[in-house]
Design a protein around this motif. Sequence first.
Motif, PDB file in Angstrom:
ATOM      1  N   HIS A  21     -85.545  83.687 -63.656  1.00  0.00           N
ATOM      2  CA  HIS A  21     -84.394  84.078 -62.840  1.00  0.00           C
ATOM      3  C   HIS A  21     -83.161  83.353 -63.364  1.00  0.00           C
ATOM      4  CE1 HIS A  21     -87.730  85.186 -60.193  1.00  0.00           C
ATOM      5  NE2 HIS A  21     -86.895  85.950 -59.528  1.00  0.00           N
ATOM      6  N   CYS A  22     -82.056  84.071 -63.449  1.00  0.00           N
ATOM      7  CA  CYS A  22     -80.827  83.514 -64.004  1.00  0.00           C
ATOM      8  C   CYS A  22     -79.957  82.925 -62.892  1.00  0.00           C
ATOM      9  CB  CYS A  22     -80.067  84.610 -64.744  1.00  0.00           C
ATOM     10  SG  CYS A  22     -78.460  84.089 -65.357  1.00  0.00           S
ATOM     11  N   LEU A  23     -79.523  81.676 -63.093  1.00  0.00           N
ATOM     12  CA  LEU A  23     -78.673  81.029 -62.087  1.00  0.00           C
ATOM     13  C   LEU A  23     -77.185  81.109 -62.434  1.00  0.00           C
ATOM     14  CD1 LEU A  23     -80.698  77.783 -61.195  1.00  0.00           C
ATOM     15  CD2 LEU A  23     -80.976  80.109 -60.333  1.00  0.00           C
ATOM     16  N   GLY A  24     -76.864  81.722 -63.581  1.00  0.00           N
ATOM     17  CA  GLY A  24     -75.453  81.863 -63.958  1.00  0.00           C
ATOM     18  C   GLY A  24     -75.151  81.165 -65.274  1.00  0.00           C
ATOM     19  N   LEU A  25     -73.879  81.131 -65.645  1.00  0.00           N
ATOM     20  CA  LEU A  25     -73.476  80.478 -66.900  1.00  0.00           C
ATOM     21  C   LEU A  25     -73.777  78.989 -66.808  1.00  0.00           C
ATOM     22  CD1 LEU A  25     -70.054  82.300 -67.539  1.00  0.00           C
ATOM     23  CD2 LEU A  25     -72.255  82.714 -68.680  1.00  0.00           C
ATOM     24  N   VAL A  26     -74.386  78.437 -67.852  1.00  0.00           N
ATOM     25  CA  VAL A  26     -74.866  77.055 -67.797  1.00  0.00           C
ATOM     26  C   VAL A  26     -73.710  76.056 -67.761  1.00  0.00           C
ATOM     27  CG1 VAL A  26     -75.134  76.787 -70.309  1.00  0.00           C
ATOM     28  CG2 VAL A  26     -76.576  75.453 -68.729  1.00  0.00           C
ATOM     29  N   GLU A  27     -72.584  76.421 -68.361  1.00  0.00           N
ATOM     30  CA  GLU A  27     -71.460  75.494 -68.513  1.00  0.00           C
ATOM     31  C   GLU A  27     -70.976  74.923 -67.168  1.00  0.00           C
ATOM     32  OE1 GLU A  27     -70.985  74.820 -71.650  1.00  0.00           O
ATOM     33  OE2 GLU A  27     -69.641  73.203 -71.006  1.00  0.00           O
ATOM     34  N   GLN A  28     -70.997  75.791 -66.142  1.00  0.00           N
ATOM     35  CA  GLN A  28     -70.480  75.374 -64.825  1.00  0.00           C
ATOM     36  C   GLN A  28     -71.264  74.194 -64.224  1.00  0.00           C
ATOM     37  OE1 GLN A  28     -71.494  78.287 -61.648  1.00  0.00           O
ATOM     38  NE2 GLN A  28     -72.913  79.176 -63.141  1.00  0.00           N
ATOM     39  N   PHE A  29     -72.500  73.989 -64.721  1.00  0.00           N
ATOM     40  CA  PHE A  29     -73.341  72.940 -64.142  1.00  0.00           C
ATOM     41  C   PHE A  29     -73.179  71.590 -64.870  1.00  0.00           C
ATOM     42  CE2 PHE A  29     -75.794  76.948 -63.367  1.00  0.00           C
ATOM     43  CZ  PHE A  29     -75.575  76.992 -61.993  1.00  0.00           C
ATOM     44  N   LYS A  30     -72.312  71.570 -65.881  1.00  0.00           N
ATOM     45  CA  LYS A  30     -72.222  70.381 -66.738  1.00  0.00           C
ATOM     46  C   LYS A  30     -71.035  69.484 -66.408  1.00  0.00           C
ATOM     47  CE  LYS A  30     -74.749  72.264 -70.684  1.00  0.00           C
ATOM     48  NZ  LYS A  30     -74.699  72.582 -72.120  1.00  0.00           N
ATOM     49  N   ASP A  31     -70.544  69.522 -65.172  1.00  0.00           N
ATOM     50  CA  ASP A  31     -69.365  68.734 -64.821  1.00  0.00           C
ATOM     51  C   ASP A  31     -69.707  67.377 -64.209  1.00  0.00           C
ATOM     52  OD1 ASP A  31     -70.409  69.554 -62.450  1.00  0.00           O
ATOM     53  OD2 ASP A  31     -68.584  70.488 -61.672  1.00  0.00           O
ATOM     54  N   GLY A  32     -70.990  66.978 -64.301  1.00  0.00           N
ATOM     55  CA  GLY A  32     -71.373  65.664 -63.800  1.00  0.00           C
ATOM     56  C   GLY A  32     -71.607  65.612 -62.297  1.00  0.00           C
ATOM     57  N   LYS A  33     -71.592  66.778 -61.649  1.00  0.00           N
ATOM     58  CA  LYS A  33     -71.837  66.813 -60.200  1.00  0.00           C
ATOM     59  C   LYS A  33     -73.088  67.628 -59.899  1.00  0.00           C
ATOM     60  CE  LYS A  33     -66.933  66.739 -59.106  1.00  0.00           C
ATOM     61  NZ  LYS A  33     -65.913  67.622 -59.653  1.00  0.00           N
ATOM     62  N   PRO A  34     -73.733  67.369 -58.757  1.00  0.00           N
ATOM     63  CA  PRO A  34     -74.833  68.244 -58.363  1.00  0.00           C
ATOM     64  C   PRO A  34     -74.296  69.559 -57.789  1.00  0.00           C
ATOM     65  CG  PRO A  34     -74.614  66.403 -56.823  1.00  0.00           C
ATOM     66  CD  PRO A  34     -73.494  66.277 -57.804  1.00  0.00           C
ATOM     67  N   HIS A  35     -74.997  70.662 -58.091  1.00  0.00           N
ATOM     68  CA  HIS A  35     -74.570  71.982 -57.614  1.00  0.00           C
ATOM     69  C   HIS A  35     -75.659  72.598 -56.748  1.00  0.00           C
ATOM     70  CE1 HIS A  35     -71.043  72.451 -60.313  1.00  0.00           C
ATOM     71  NE2 HIS A  35     -71.670  71.466 -60.937  1.00  0.00           N
ATOM     72  N   ALA A  36     -75.233  73.316 -55.729  1.00  0.00           N
ATOM     73  CA  ALA A  36     -76.187  73.996 -54.844  1.00  0.00           C
ATOM     74  C   ALA A  36     -76.336  75.454 -55.252  1.00  0.00           C
ATOM     75  CB  ALA A  36     -75.692  73.922 -53.408  1.00  0.00           C
ATOM     76  N   VAL A  37     -77.587  75.923 -55.328  1.00  0.00           N
ATOM     77  CA  VAL A  37     -77.848  77.344 -55.553  1.00  0.00           C
ATOM     78  C   VAL A  37     -78.885  77.795 -54.531  1.00  0.00           C
ATOM     79  CG1 VAL A  37     -78.706  79.094 -57.155  1.00  0.00           C
ATOM     80  CG2 VAL A  37     -77.369  77.179 -58.042  1.00  0.00           C
ATOM     81  N   GLU A  38     -78.533  78.777 -53.733  1.00  0.00           N
ATOM     82  CA  GLU A  38     -79.483  79.361 -52.783  1.00  0.00           C
ATOM     83  C   GLU A  38     -80.507  80.160 -53.575  1.00  0.00           C
ATOM     84  OE1 GLU A  38     -79.167  79.453 -49.272  1.00  0.00           O
ATOM     85  OE2 GLU A  38     -77.350  78.204 -49.255  1.00  0.00           O
ATOM     86  N   ALA A  39     -81.784  79.936 -53.318  1.00  0.00           N
ATOM     87  CA  ALA A  39     -82.815  80.681 -54.043  1.00  0.00           C
ATOM     88  C   ALA A  39     -84.158  80.568 -53.344  1.00  0.00           C
ATOM     89  CB  ALA A  39     -82.950  80.151 -55.469  1.00  0.00           C
ATOM     90  N   PHE A  40     -84.927  81.656 -53.387  1.00  0.00           N
ATOM     91  CA  PHE A  40     -86.322  81.667 -52.937  1.00  0.00           C
ATOM     92  C   PHE A  40     -86.481  81.123 -51.515  1.00  0.00           C
ATOM     93  CE2 PHE A  40     -86.278  80.590 -57.598  1.00  0.00           C
ATOM     94  CZ  PHE A  40     -86.431  81.900 -58.037  1.00  0.00           C
ATOM     95  N   GLY A  41     -85.574  81.490 -50.654  1.00  0.00           N
ATOM     96  CA  GLY A  41     -85.672  81.084 -49.254  1.00  0.00           C
ATOM     97  C   GLY A  41     -85.238  79.658 -48.982  1.00  0.00           C
ATOM     98  N   GLY A  42     -84.703  78.961 -49.986  1.00  0.00           N
ATOM     99  CA  GLY A  42     -84.261  77.589 -49.784  1.00  0.00           C
ATOM    100  C   GLY A  42     -83.026  77.304 -50.601  1.00  0.00           C
ATOM    101  N   LYS A  43     -82.915  76.043 -50.992  1.00  0.00           N
ATOM    102  CA  LYS A  43     -81.737  75.644 -51.763  1.00  0.00           C
ATOM    103  C   LYS A  43     -82.183  74.788 -52.935  1.00  0.00           C
ATOM    104  CE  LYS A  43     -78.417  73.304 -49.488  1.00  0.00           C
ATOM    105  NZ  LYS A  43     -77.121  73.039 -48.838  1.00  0.00           N
ATOM    106  N   LEU A  44     -81.570  75.023 -54.090  1.00  0.00           N
ATOM    107  CA  LEU A  44     -81.881  74.241 -55.284  1.00  0.00           C
ATOM    108  C   LEU A  44     -80.707  73.336 -55.605  1.00  0.00           C
ATOM    109  CD1 LEU A  44     -83.162  77.153 -57.586  1.00  0.00           C
ATOM    110  CD2 LEU A  44     -84.462  75.846 -55.877  1.00  0.00           C
TER     111      LEU A  44
END
Lengths: 378, 100
Positions: A21-44
């Motif tokens: 499953h694709c969570l989006g462009l990888v670059e957005q996750f590389k800013d040194g912060k944790p990111h939330a992604v809703e998935a599979f009935g929960g949160k990643l």
Amino acid sequence: MADVRVLDKGTAPDRFARGWHCLGLVEQFKDGKPHAVEAFGGKLVVFADSQGEVHVLDGYCRHMGGDLTQGSVKGDAVACPFHDWRWGGDGKCQGIPYARRVPLRARTQAYPTAIRNDQLLIWHDVEGSEPDHEILPPELPGLAEEYTDWTWKVVPIEGSHCRELIDNVVDMAHFYYVHFSFPTSFRNVFEGHMATQFMESKGRPDVSGGYGDAELFLKSEATYYGPSYMINWLDVDYKGFETEVILINCHIPTGPDSFTLQYGITVKKPEGLDDDTANYIAKKYADMFGGGFLQDVHIWKNKVPVANPLLCEEDGPVYQLRRWYEQFYTDAADIAPEMTDRFEFEVDTTKANEYWQAEVAENLAKKAADEGAEMAEA
Amino acid sequence: MPGIVATSEETRQDEVRYTQARLVEVACLDCLARVGVKKNSDHHTQIQWSSAALADCAEFRRAETRPEGRDVKAACPRLRASIDAAVQSGEIVIGAEDGY
């Protein structure tokens, strides 16, 4: 007299699909912060370590359930905002600063990751299998040099199961009614974990807001690699100007009745065109297909699920597509051969096109008459 | 346990009707592949392969990886010709039955 046809709404799947499953462009996750992604009935929680490698963990701390997506990245771990427990990319607790030692059982769910076409993919399987790298979507050749940057969009969708989106693979006639284009040729091939739609179409001249106007010809080849990641190669001919467009159409299920749709567009830079112009073209196509998805969403939100669609001769192979899709909701050991066996289907578009040409001509004549009457009044 | 379950026996009959009814076995004239074929009209064709038939298809075995990362094999021209021959000889009767 024939019996009244009853809609069988079926039962919703009791699990989320197995696969990448694709969570989006990888670059957005590389800013040194944790990111939330809703998935599979929960949160990643998604974060990058000190080497820039991106990791995906379950979003909630195994200590007291703190929300890791609201924590911070410390070194190579994500730290919980509640008690500062540190979780590494492999899912192991790396440390509890106030404790003498870390409990041996301190391990949370880590999702295997892969990078494809600048995007972050994760492997999901309720059976907990090892990720199958053999069935990752392909790398697009020449992406870095010959294509524009991705124009990427995220659309959360409430009130529909993602299987409604999958049905589009075989739905020839909806392209006319929902997206205002004529499919002149329409074929499907399903094989293994892939399902493909080959379509040639042109825009409708009597309505705007669909897939282009009468002078836009699309030659489209769209393949689902697994349950949720589609690559759509589009050769577009607009007034003789040919463009190669690649559309990624992917989604993450978020609940039993919701998913996050994501799509990205890149355009092969036409020779002699500067980057700004190529990016402008990419954005235009992103707007067009984005509008198309919203047309679909309106239908999905208002329809009911149907386990027993009633088909006519001009419809595509809905039952065979669903049989293919079923493999991702079945334990790997129970996948039946017919779910993955190769299947081909060519839709006869002759009758449909005869009728549609006549309808469009009638609409255009009516429009011309109305405009004539307005002119006479003025 | 499967995910999407039909709730009525009629639906199960529909599944069989749309996926299996009226499939005629066609043997490829060039290789050992045997597939199930249905034609609702001249331009409509439905082909059900098995893994054995796929392994037998010489054309697909020869097919090189397609460019641009696309790895779906579109169609086997030899099988197409064999299906045309089966229509000619009357083995395949063209026509639909109530939408299937």
